[in-house]
Design a protein around this motif. Structure first.
Motif, mmCIF file in Angstrom:
data_model
loop_
_atom_site.group_PDB
_atom_site.id
_atom_site.type_symbol
_atom_site.label_atom_id
_atom_site.label_comp_id
_atom_site.label_asym_id
_atom_site.label_seq_id
_atom_site.Cartn_x
_atom_site.Cartn_y
_atom_site.Cartn_z
ATOM 1 N N GLY A 25 -22.209 -12.787 -20.840
ATOM 2 C CA GLY A 25 -22.378 -12.774 -19.385
ATOM 3 C C GLY A 25 -21.989 -11.435 -18.778
ATOM 4 N N ALA A 26 -20.880 -10.848 -19.277
ATOM 5 C CA ALA A 26 -20.472 -9.532 -18.776
ATOM 6 C C ALA A 26 -21.508 -8.475 -19.122
ATOM 7 C CB ALA A 26 -19.107 -9.167 -19.375
ATOM 8 N N LEU A 27 -22.138 -8.574 -20.328
ATOM 9 C CA LEU A 27 -23.170 -7.601 -20.714
ATOM 10 C C LEU A 27 -24.362 -7.666 -19.759
ATOM 11 C CD1 LEU A 27 -24.390 -5.590 -22.731
ATOM 12 C CD2 LEU A 27 -25.194 -7.553 -24.066
ATOM 13 N N TYR A 28 -24.856 -8.892 -19.527
ATOM 14 C CA TYR A 28 -25.994 -9.016 -18.607
ATOM 15 C C TYR A 28 -25.610 -8.607 -17.183
ATOM 16 C CZ TYR A 28 -28.564 -11.444 -22.266
ATOM 17 O OH TYR A 28 -29.217 -11.752 -23.427
ATOM 18 N N GLN A 29 -24.357 -8.875 -16.785
ATOM 19 C CA GLN A 29 -23.926 -8.470 -15.440
ATOM 20 C C GLN A 29 -23.918 -6.950 -15.317
ATOM 21 O OE1 GLN A 29 -23.411 -10.638 -13.088
ATOM 22 N NE2 GLN A 29 -22.917 -9.107 -11.526
ATOM 23 N N ARG A 30 -23.462 -6.248 -16.368
ATOM 24 C CA ARG A 30 -23.486 -4.775 -16.314
ATOM 25 C C ARG A 30 -24.917 -4.253 -16.243
ATOM 26 N NH1 ARG A 30 -19.263 -5.329 -20.143
ATOM 27 N NH2 ARG A 30 -20.714 -4.989 -21.852
ATOM 28 N N ARG A 53 -20.447 -22.713 -17.257
ATOM 29 C CA ARG A 53 -21.797 -23.279 -17.116
ATOM 30 C C ARG A 53 -22.702 -22.377 -16.291
ATOM 31 N NH1 ARG A 53 -18.829 -28.174 -17.022
ATOM 32 N NH2 ARG A 53 -18.630 -28.109 -14.767
ATOM 33 N N ALA A 54 -22.129 -21.798 -15.213
ATOM 34 C CA ALA A 54 -22.934 -20.868 -14.414
ATOM 35 C C ALA A 54 -23.315 -19.640 -15.237
ATOM 36 C CB ALA A 54 -22.151 -20.453 -13.161
ATOM 37 N N THR A 55 -22.379 -19.145 -16.034
ATOM 38 C CA THR A 55 -22.685 -17.981 -16.878
ATOM 39 C C THR A 55 -23.747 -18.315 -17.913
ATOM 40 O OG1 THR A 55 -20.369 -17.323 -16.611
ATOM 41 C CG2 THR A 55 -21.632 -16.210 -18.314
ATOM 42 N N LEU A 56 -23.697 -19.550 -18.475
ATOM 43 C CA LEU A 56 -24.707 -19.959 -19.452
ATOM 44 C C LEU A 56 -26.094 -20.017 -18.831
ATOM 45 C CD1 LEU A 56 -22.956 -22.766 -21.526
ATOM 46 C CD2 LEU A 56 -23.863 -20.614 -22.382
ATOM 47 N N GLU A 57 -26.203 -20.503 -17.608
ATOM 48 C CA GLU A 57 -27.509 -20.527 -16.941
ATOM 49 C C GLU A 57 -28.046 -19.117 -16.745
ATOM 50 O OE1 GLU A 57 -26.905 -22.665 -13.366
ATOM 51 O OE2 GLU A 57 -26.582 -24.626 -14.335
ATOM 52 N N GLN A 58 -27.177 -18.188 -16.325
ATOM 53 C CA GLN A 58 -27.599 -16.797 -16.149
ATOM 54 C C GLN A 58 -28.029 -16.184 -17.485
ATOM 55 O OE1 GLN A 58 -24.536 -14.349 -14.522
ATOM 56 N NE2 GLN A 58 -25.838 -12.522 -14.349
ATOM 57 N N ILE A 59 -27.280 -16.498 -18.561
ATOM 58 C CA ILE A 59 -27.642 -15.962 -19.879
ATOM 59 C C ILE A 59 -28.997 -16.486 -20.324
ATOM 60 C CG2 ILE A 59 -27.002 -16.085 -22.323
ATOM 61 C CD1 ILE A 59 -24.079 -15.974 -21.437
ATOM 62 N N ALA A 60 -29.269 -17.785 -20.067
ATOM 63 C CA ALA A 60 -30.556 -18.351 -20.460
ATOM 64 C C ALA A 60 -31.707 -17.657 -19.730
ATOM 65 C CB ALA A 60 -30.571 -19.855 -20.159
ATOM 66 N N LEU A 61 -31.523 -17.384 -18.431
ATOM 67 C CA LEU A 61 -32.575 -16.687 -17.685
ATOM 68 C C LEU A 61 -32.803 -15.286 -18.249
ATOM 69 C CD1 LEU A 61 -31.618 -17.772 -14.047
ATOM 70 C CD2 LEU A 61 -33.507 -18.627 -15.426
ATOM 71 N N ASN A 68 -18.881 -20.114 -28.269
ATOM 72 C CA ASN A 68 -17.527 -20.338 -27.790
ATOM 73 C C ASN A 68 -17.309 -19.597 -26.479
ATOM 74 O OD1 ASN A 68 -17.560 -17.766 -28.701
ATOM 75 N ND2 ASN A 68 -15.991 -18.036 -30.279
ATOM 76 N N THR A 69 -16.132 -19.742 -25.913
ATOM 77 C CA THR A 69 -15.844 -19.173 -24.586
ATOM 78 C C THR A 69 -15.920 -17.655 -24.611
ATOM 79 O OG1 THR A 69 -14.404 -21.063 -24.169
ATOM 80 C CG2 THR A 69 -14.166 -19.174 -22.723
ATOM 81 N N ALA A 70 -15.364 -17.039 -25.656
ATOM 82 C CA ALA A 70 -15.373 -15.569 -25.711
ATOM 83 C C ALA A 70 -16.796 -15.028 -25.791
ATOM 84 C CB ALA A 70 -14.559 -15.102 -26.923
ATOM 85 N N ALA A 71 -17.665 -15.682 -26.594
ATOM 86 C CA ALA A 71 -19.050 -15.214 -26.704
ATOM 87 C C ALA A 71 -19.792 -15.367 -25.385
ATOM 88 C CB ALA A 71 -19.763 -15.999 -27.809
ATOM 89 N N ILE A 72 -19.567 -16.498 -24.676
ATOM 90 C CA ILE A 72 -20.249 -16.699 -23.386
ATOM 91 C C ILE A 72 -19.818 -15.639 -22.386
ATOM 92 C CG2 ILE A 72 -20.448 -18.286 -21.440
ATOM 93 C CD1 ILE A 72 -20.185 -20.576 -23.459
#
Length: 638
Positions: free
Chosen positions: A307-312, A535-543, A299-303
């Motif tokens: 994404g914020a975790l990987y960004q940190r 969608r951009a955050t999902l791509e970053q999470i997949a990487l 869902n949106t909150a999980a994405i």
């Protein structure tokens, strides 16, 4: 309860309307209660009680009535079926409560020839004790049928036979020719026109409730994502079982000894002796389905959270690189020291695991020794128990003789006490009849009181209805017409007509609709922008997940290589020696037990099977360690 001719006729008429294939008993009783509003409350209660009892025991009553129509009642009308069912119900289930005098009145209020035929057929002792009892026993328990219904009906046989004789005499007296009398002039009253009673007002219709929304079908269905996860889980389990089976087959192939070389004297004609491989216990075949690659839906909150975790983490890594560029210290020495300490902790953990495994095996060997000693103790206890049993059997025989003497004395006493039973039963029956008569009188008084109260209530309601109709007939004033285009003229500021007010309200509604459309367009644009960001955050999470997976695989390979090295700790070696000593002692005791004389009961090879199982597990573990141990150059040369 007042059972009269009208009550029985109403109950039989309603019972003839019942159709078991279409009507349910509860709905039929509600409909019958609505149609019996013309009767008085006591009679209506009486009819409803009889209907409920007949519907509850419908299967038993139909057995008797159908047999009566097939044998003795072939000339009776089909419309009298309900009447016969009501009389059969009263005779079988309500005779004790009504009392025999009231039952005689009920029977006398109906046609005598019909009642005579039915009572003669139903109270025939041959019918009651033969096929009626057998047919009722198919529906209910046989003992319950005999104790609750057949035995009471047989007890009432003398009174019923007397009633049947009275009905025969009354029927014979009716058929005798009566003397004709002279016709006497009878006065007739005036045929005056009676006033038409006022009709009661029509009741107001009951408002119908809104139909509730049906329960959505997804409430009782498993989500599609959960089904796919279950399919993936079953497929992974199947793969794991297949890999485990292959590994067991490879170990068994390695464990099979090679053919021994022939002796010099025998030459090439000596055949090698092969040992049969151990038995493999295979799991039952399971059916699995290979699912497609189904990613877990977030869902949106999980994405946003991931994404914020990987960004940190990326920001922390950039800050560390900046500090290194600026000349900050390196943690390589600390990391090496940390890896050494972790490796030492892992070695200690492996040693501790091996110690626990050997301790478990040692406890198993000690338990086997204790079991052998327990067998010896049980043999000694069994011998002592046999001696005690023989003594107890002798004591029991003496006690049985004493009990037989006491039973004979008790039988004599019981025979003496049974002489006065008939007199006591007669007194008890007389007291019950008096109590039943008093209860019948009290019921009649209560019914009379309730009838008087109902008449008073009807009179009061009639007066209220007359008063309401008088109020309705009063003349009423009609309101004058209203001009919607005219201003009221009250002198208020901003006063306007109704037409102008409606026009202004229409303009305000149009402006509100335009504002809602603009707001809806703004919300849609915001949703699209947020979707692009997700969608951009999902791509970053997949990487980031792919990189983390590769790092975890490298760490697992490194850990697997470290865990393959065998341990040579002193505690492990000491435990292995103790296990070997206990195993040798257990085998020695096992041979002693096998040399002892055989027991009468069947042998129990559970200990031998467990020992063989633990031996196979130990050999399998040693083969795995040898296979995983890295080969040295000297060993390869050898």
């Amino acid at each position: 309860m007042a059972y009269d001719r009208k009550c029985l006729e109403a109950a039989s008429a309603q019972l003839n309307k019942f159709r078991p294939e279409k009507d349910s008993p509860e709905q039929f009783l509600e409909a019958a209660s609505a149609t019996l509003q013309s009767l008085s409350p006591p009679r209506r209660a009486c009819v409803l009680e009889v209907l409920a009892g007949c519907l509850e025991h419908r299967r038993l009553l139909e057995v008797v009535v159908d047999a009566f129509y097939a044998r003795d009642g072939r000339l009776c009308r089909g419309a009298d079926r309900g009447l016969f069912q009501v009389v059969c119900y009263l005779a079988t289930f309500q005779l004790e409560e009504l009392g025999f005098p009231l039952f005689c009145e009920v029977v006398a209020s109906q046609p005598l020839d019909k009642m005579l035929k039915f009572l003669r057929f139903f109270f025939n002792p041959l019918n009651l004790c033969s096929w009626i009892k057998d047919e009722w026993s198919l529906v209910y328990d046989g003992s319950h049928v005999k104790e609750s219904w057949i035995d009471p009906l047989m007890r009432w046989q003398p009174e019923v036979q007397k009633l049947i004789r009275q009905l025969q005499e009354a029927l014979a007296s009716q058929h005798l020719p009566q003397k004709t009398k002279a016709k006497v002039t009878e006065p007739r009253g005036f045929n005056l026109t009676l006033p038409k009673p006022r009709a009661l007002p029509m009741p107001e219709p009951v408002p119908s409730l809104a139909k509730p929304r049906p329960v959505p079908g997804s409430t009782y269905q498993v989500p599609e994502e959960q089904q796919r996860l279950e399919m993936i889980k079953r497929f992974n389990r199947w793969k794991a079982e297949e890999l485990l089976l292959r590994a067991n087959v490879e170990e068994l192939r390695c464990a099979m000894p090679r053919a021994r070389a022939g002796s010099p004297g025998q030459g090439s004609q000596a055949k090698p002796r092969l040992r049969a491989p151990p038995r493999i216990r295979r799991t039952p075949k399971l059916t699995f389905y290979r699912p497609d690659h189904v990613p877990v839906k977030l869902n949106t909150a999980a994405i946003l959270r991931e994404g914020a975790l990987y960004q940190r983490e990326v920001e922390k890594e950039l800050q560390r690189v900046d500090k290194l560029v600026d000349g900050a210290g390196d943690f390589s020495e600390f990391l090496e020291w940390q890896k050494k300490m972790q490796a030492r902790d892992r070695e200690e953990q492996l040693v501790a695991d091996e110690c626990r495994r050997l301790q478990g095996k040692l406890s198993h060997e000690e338990a086997a020794l204790a079991r052998h000693s327990l067998v010896q103790e049980n043999k000694q206890k069994a011998d002592r128990k046999k001696e005690e049993t023989a003594e107890l059997m002798q004591q029991r025989a003496e006690q049985r003789l004493q009990e037989e003497r006491a039973a004979k004395e008790l039988v004599g006493q019981v025979a003496e006490t049974q002489k006065n039973v008939k007199a006591a039963q007669a007194r008890l029956l007389k007291g019950r009849r008096q109590a039943a008569q008093e209860l019948t009188d009290e019921r009649r008084e209560l019914l009379q009181r309730s009838a008087q109260a109902a008449a008073e209530e009807r009179r009061r309601r009639g007066e209220a209805v007359c008063l309401l109709r008088a109020l309705e007939t009063r003349p009423t004033r009609k309101g004058k017409a209203v001009d919607l285009t005219q201003v009221a003229g009250h002198g208020l500021e901003g006063e306007m007509s109704v037409v102008e007010l409606r026009e202004r309200l229409a303009l305000l509604g149009e402006a509100r609709r335009r504002q809602q459309e603009e707001t809806r367009d703004r919300i849609v644009r915001g949703r699209r922008a947020r979707g692009r960001e997700l969608r951009a955050t999902l791509e970053q999470i997949a990487l980031c997940r792919a990189a983390a997976g590769r790092a975890a695989a490298l760490r697992w390979e490194e850990k697997k290589g470290r865990s393959a090295q065998p341990s040579q700790d002193e505690r492990v070696l000491a435990l292995r020696r103790r296990v070997e000593e206990r195993a040798a002692e257990r085998r020695r005791q096992g041979t002693l037990l096998q040399g002892s004389p055989p027991r009468a009961s069947r042998p129990r090879p559970r200990a031998q099977l467990e020992a063989q199982h633990w031996l196979e597990l130990e050999q399998s573990g040693e083969r795995r360690l040898r296979a995983l141990q890295p080969r040295s150059p000297a060993r390869e040369a050898a």
